[in-house]
Design a protein around this motif. Structure first.
Motif, PDB file in Angstrom:
ATOM      1  N   ARG A 234      32.463  37.416  33.820  1.00  0.00           N
ATOM      2  CA  ARG A 234      31.509  38.115  34.758  1.00  0.00           C
ATOM      3  C   ARG A 234      31.665  39.602  34.664  1.00  0.00           C
ATOM      4  N   PHE A 235      32.958  39.959  34.826  1.00  0.00           N
ATOM      5  CA  PHE A 235      33.381  41.575  35.186  1.00  0.00           C
ATOM      6  C   PHE A 235      33.418  41.742  33.679  1.00  0.00           C
ATOM      7  N   MET A 236      33.474  40.983  32.483  1.00  0.00           N
ATOM      8  CA  MET A 236      33.484  41.534  31.042  1.00  0.00           C
ATOM      9  C   MET A 236      31.750  41.764  30.638  1.00  0.00           C
ATOM     10  N   ASP A 237      30.977  41.252  31.664  1.00  0.00           N
ATOM     11  CA  ASP A 237      29.817  41.805  31.399  1.00  0.00           C
ATOM     12  C   ASP A 237      27.910  42.254  32.557  1.00  0.00           C
ATOM     13  N   HIS A 238      29.139  42.601  33.597  1.00  0.00           N
ATOM     14  CA  HIS A 238      28.414  43.320  34.723  1.00  0.00           C
ATOM     15  C   HIS A 238      28.846  43.950  35.423  1.00  0.00           C
ATOM     16  N   VAL A 239      28.101  45.067  35.672  1.00  0.00           N
ATOM     17  CA  VAL A 239      28.687  46.148  36.754  1.00  0.00           C
ATOM     18  C   VAL A 239      27.997  45.726  38.441  1.00  0.00           C
ATOM     19  N   PHE A 240      29.610  45.367  39.265  1.00  0.00           N
ATOM     20  CA  PHE A 240      29.224  44.876  40.548  1.00  0.00           C
ATOM     21  C   PHE A 240      28.679  46.398  40.932  1.00  0.00           C
ATOM     22  N   SER A 241      28.160  46.103  42.664  1.00  0.00           N
ATOM     23  CA  SER A 241      28.096  47.085  43.257  1.00  0.00           C
ATOM     24  C   SER A 241      29.337  46.909  44.813  1.00  0.00           C
ATOM     25  N   PRO A 242      29.907  47.546  45.102  1.00  0.00           N
ATOM     26  CA  PRO A 242      31.200  47.255  46.353  1.00  0.00           C
ATOM     27  C   PRO A 242      30.484  46.143  47.293  1.00  0.00           C
ATOM     28  N   ALA A 243      29.102  45.902  47.740  1.00  0.00           N
ATOM     29  CA  ALA A 243      28.883  44.439  48.265  1.00  0.00           C
ATOM     30  C   ALA A 243      29.167  43.049  47.390  1.00  0.00           C
ATOM     31  N   GLN A 244      28.635  43.934  46.091  1.00  0.00           N
ATOM     32  CA  GLN A 244      28.434  42.498  45.446  1.00  0.00           C
ATOM     33  C   GLN A 244      29.989  42.305  45.517  1.00  0.00           C
ATOM     34  N   ARG A 245      31.108  42.996  44.826  1.00  0.00           N
ATOM     35  CA  ARG A 245      32.315  42.689  44.789  1.00  0.00           C
ATOM     36  C   ARG A 245      33.005  42.191  46.392  1.00  0.00           C
ATOM     37  N   ALA A 246      32.824  42.120  47.160  1.00  0.00           N
ATOM     38  CA  ALA A 246      33.323  42.093  48.482  1.00  0.00           C
ATOM     39  C   ALA A 246      33.087  40.197  48.704  1.00  0.00           C
ATOM     40  N   ALA A 247      31.367  40.558  48.555  1.00  0.00           N
ATOM     41  CA  ALA A 247      31.070  38.907  48.081  1.00  0.00           C
ATOM     42  C   ALA A 247      31.593  37.868  47.464  1.00  0.00           C
ATOM     43  N   LEU A 248      32.465  38.686  46.462  1.00  0.00           N
ATOM     44  CA  LEU A 248      33.257  37.840  45.295  1.00  0.00           C
ATOM     45  C   LEU A 248      34.575  37.130  46.181  1.00  0.00           C
ATOM     46  N   LEU A 249      34.833  38.524  46.314  1.00  0.00           N
ATOM     47  CA  LEU A 249      36.474  38.211  47.451  1.00  0.00           C
ATOM     48  C   LEU A 249      36.114  37.513  47.687  1.00  0.00           C
ATOM     49  N   ARG A 250      35.308  37.183  48.783  1.00  0.00           N
ATOM     50  CA  ARG A 250      35.253  36.109  49.973  1.00  0.00           C
ATOM     51  C   ARG A 250      35.197  35.142  48.954  1.00  0.00           C
ATOM     52  N   VAL A 251      34.893  34.782  48.201  1.00  0.00           N
ATOM     53  CA  VAL A 251      34.129  33.545  47.475  1.00  0.00           C
ATOM     54  C   VAL A 251      36.003  32.882  46.370  1.00  0.00           C
ATOM     55  N   LEU A 252      36.735  33.955  46.552  1.00  0.00           N
ATOM     56  CA  LEU A 252      37.908  33.999  46.138  1.00  0.00           C
ATOM     57  C   LEU A 252      38.199  33.162  47.061  1.00  0.00           C
ATOM     58  N   LYS A 253      38.562  34.080  48.778  1.00  0.00           N
ATOM     59  CA  LYS A 253      39.177  33.435  49.569  1.00  0.00           C
ATOM     60  C   LYS A 253      38.964  32.297  50.299  1.00  0.00           C
ATOM     61  N   ASP A 254      37.597  31.036  49.977  1.00  0.00           N
ATOM     62  CA  ASP A 254      36.973  29.730  50.383  1.00  0.00           C
ATOM     63  C   ASP A 254      37.674  29.702  48.694  1.00  0.00           C
ATOM     64  N   THR A 255      38.220  29.856  47.750  1.00  0.00           N
ATOM     65  CA  THR A 255      38.838  28.699  46.800  1.00  0.00           C
ATOM     66  C   THR A 255      39.793  28.148  47.489  1.00  0.00           C
TER      67      THR A 255
END
Length: 333
Positions: A234-255
């Motif tokens: 996804r980081f290869m084909d999408h430019v994320f906003s800071p809020a979206q990156r925070a959400a993604l990190l929280r997905v990893l947190k719960d992985t």
């Protein structure tokens, strides 16, 4: 992606039989690695799964080089040259604690992406064990590739790939590479383009639940191993906003299974926070690591290592078998 996983399991180097006709093996493996897979709009990069499939192909072909290899790669080293691993400053802190700290730090940052944009621009440098130069499997040197991609809102894209200078861990490896033909000494450049896409994954959510659903688009579920595959894609084909990156990190947190590997300098010399997952996702025991910028939440690097068992792959474990360094990710007005 599921068909690739099935193909990989079927091609587990540890399970390959020696009695099969080499020509048939060669044809079957070439057909698998050349088969296109469904992609999200504009994707022109090589996904992580190809690293493992390519590795399986490399191992299988090692048993049939004499019969079918026209490039005389039997003169390359018995063990493939692989990159030096990154040097992690290990910590006893938990992954969920560090990921949440970064998420809180970045979630309120302003979104500096232009509201109307003409293209997204990406630059990555990558290498994998399956690297080929002019059709030759290269095991005598590490030859990274730099890929630059421009993608439009309609999903159309164009890209250019350039090989970089060969790399070695020591002078003995360089000498052997020179003696075996110095494959990759002259830089190679190629380019391509893709047309508009009718389907789109759309903008991701800024909530962890919404982000997880977005990451799982096209999948029946999002396992830990698949999460560590999809996020770099996804980081290869999408430019994320800071809020979206925070959400993604929280997905990893719960992985499940994610551990904090400490701070590290990536292959571009940038310092980041590393998070790893050890599993058998893809077949052989491996450790995948993502390195994030602690001030922005941007993905800096992705690394994949074989840990304890190389199967029939001609590498000495532990060994890095693939990496991607994310250099540029921006929207252009």
């Amino acid at each position: 992606m599921r068909d690739i996983d099935k193909a990989l399991r079927a091609l587990d180097p540890a399970k390959l039989t020696s009695g099969e006709d080499p020509v048939r093996v060669h044809a079957r493996l070439d057909a698998i690695v050349s088969r296109p897979r469904p992609t999200s709009p504009g994707r022109s990069h090589r996904p992580r799964r190809w690293v493992l499939v390519g590795a399986a192909v490399a191992a299988a072909m090692a048993t049939v080089f004499v019969a079918v290899d026209p490039f005389d790669t039997t003169t390359q080293p018995a063990y493939a040259v692989t990159p030096q691993p990154l040097h992690y400053q290990h910590s006893t802190r938990s992954a969920d604690q560090v990921l949440e700290e970064i998420a809180r730090r970045i979630e309120g940052l302003p979104d500096d992406r232009p509201p109307a944009w003409s293209s997204e621009h990406f630059v990555q440098e990558s290498w994998s064990l399956s690297t080929r130069i002019d059709g030759t499997q290269v095991t005598s040197a590490v030859i990274p590739e730099q890929r630059e991609t421009w993608e439009k809102p309609d999903g159309s894209s164009r890209w250019t790939v350039r090989t970089r200078r060969p790399q070695f861990q020591n002078s003995e490896q360089r000498k052997l590479w020179d003696e075996t033909g110095a494959i990759g000494e002259d830089p190679k450049t190629w380019s391509g383009s893709g047309g508009p896409s009718e389907s789109s994954t759309g903008e991701p959510s800024s909530s962890p639940d919404g982000m997880k659903k977005w990451l799982a688009t096209g999948q029946s579920s999002l396992s830990p191993g698949l999460t560590f595959e999809v996020v770099p894609e996804r980081f290869m084909d999408h430019v994320f906003s800071p809020a979206q990156r925070a959400a993604l990190l929280r997905v990893l947190k719960d992985t499940k299974g994610v551990v904090y590997a400490g701070t590290v300098k990536d292959r571009a010399g940038r310092t980041g926070e590393a998070f790893s997952l050890t599993s058998r996702f893809g077949g052989l025991p491996n450790k995948t690591t993502m390195v994030f910028d602690s001030s922005t939440g941007s993905l800096l690097a992705y690394e994949e290592e074989l840990t304890t068992d190389a199967g029939a792959l001609h590498v000495e474990v532990p060994a890095v078998i693939g990496y991607t360094t994310f250099l540029t990710s921006e929207r252009i007005a």
